[in-house]
Write an enzyme that holds these catalytic residues in place. Structure first.
Site, PDB file in Angstrom:
ATOM      1  N   GLU A  77       0.823  -1.213   0.000  1.00 41.53           N
ATOM      2  CA  GLU A  77       0.000   0.000   0.000  1.00 41.53           C
ATOM      3  C   GLU A  77       0.853   1.258   0.000  1.00 41.53           C
ATOM      4  O   GLU A  77       0.576   2.207  -0.744  1.00 41.53           O
ATOM      5  CB  GLU A  77      -0.923   0.044   1.234  1.00 41.53           C
ATOM      6  CG  GLU A  77      -1.862  -1.130   1.355  1.00 41.53           C
ATOM      7  CD  GLU A  77      -1.339  -2.255   2.236  1.00 41.53           C
ATOM      8  OE1 GLU A  77      -2.148  -2.845   2.968  1.00 41.53           O
ATOM      9  OE2 GLU A  77      -0.117  -2.547   2.187  1.00 41.53           O
ATOM     10  N   CYS A  79      -2.706  -2.852   7.376  1.00 39.31           N
ATOM     11  CA  CYS A  79      -2.295  -2.773   8.780  1.00 39.31           C
ATOM     12  C   CYS A  79      -2.513  -1.343   9.289  1.00 39.31           C
ATOM     13  O   CYS A  79      -2.951  -0.468   8.552  1.00 39.31           O
ATOM     14  CB  CYS A  79      -0.819  -3.167   8.906  1.00 39.31           C
ATOM     15  SG  CYS A  79       0.312  -1.942   8.200  1.00 39.31           S
ATOM     16  N   CYS A 127      -0.502   1.329   7.237  1.00 39.23           N
ATOM     17  CA  CYS A 127      -1.059   1.578   5.911  1.00 39.23           C
ATOM     18  C   CYS A 127      -2.426   2.254   5.995  1.00 39.23           C
ATOM     19  O   CYS A 127      -2.750   3.115   5.165  1.00 39.23           O
ATOM     20  CB  CYS A 127      -1.126   0.280   5.127  1.00 39.23           C
ATOM     21  SG  CYS A 127       0.528  -0.375   4.763  1.00 39.23           S
TER      22      CYS A 127
END
Length: 159
Positions: A61, A89, A92
């Site tokens: 990402e 996560c 990101c």
């Protein structure tokens, strides 16, 4: 649940994210891929390169967001959609908010580190100045399979 007029586009661009995930797999990286789309045009690509670059922030990402910012000529990714094979996560998810990404589409949840639906929803957290629309479950089985197969093969090779 997958609904709305964007469904065909969602599948088209998630297929591109799966191509990026396969690039990561071929490098021996955890196979996660991402693409950024602006007004129907693919403007950024990324796949995990943490091991390759020896960089804990080299998530798919982040790399796709950086590529899109370069290609669009600015850090505000307004009117963009990020497609990623696995739920982002915390890091990101924060990057999505900071980059002003309009929409996130992801394939499979990450029950251990997910910052969207699994553990906490950082992109729609009360009090932040930007919220990201979320669609999940696009090509969920395919996204799950590439991850599971990678870790099965990794365990066999260490076996």
């Amino acid at each position: 649940m997958i609904e709305g007029p964007e469904v065909n586009q969602d599948f088209r661009f998630m297929r591109e994210a799966l191509i990026e995930a396969d690039k990561a797999r071929r490098l021996g990286e955890v196979p996660i891929g991402a693409v950024v789309v602006c007004r129907g045009n693919l403007v950024g690509r990324g796949h995990n390169r943490r091991e390759t670059q020896k960089d804990p922030t080299a998530h798919a990402e982040i790399l796709a967001i950086q590529d899109a910012a370069r290609n669009l000529g600015g850090w505000r990714l307004i009117n963009t959609t990020l497609y990623v094979t696995v739920e982002p996560c915390f890091m990101c998810a924060g990057a999505l908010v900071l980059a002003r990404v309009k929409r996130l589409v992801y394939g499979v949840k990450d029950p251990k580190m997910g910052g969207i639906d699994s553990l906490v929803n950082l992109v729609q957290f009360p009090g932040i100045n930007h919220r990201v629309e979320v669609t999940s479950g696009v090509y969920e089985a395919e996204c799950r399979e590439i991850i599971q197969r990678f870790f099965q093969e990794l365990r066999k090779s260490k076996g």
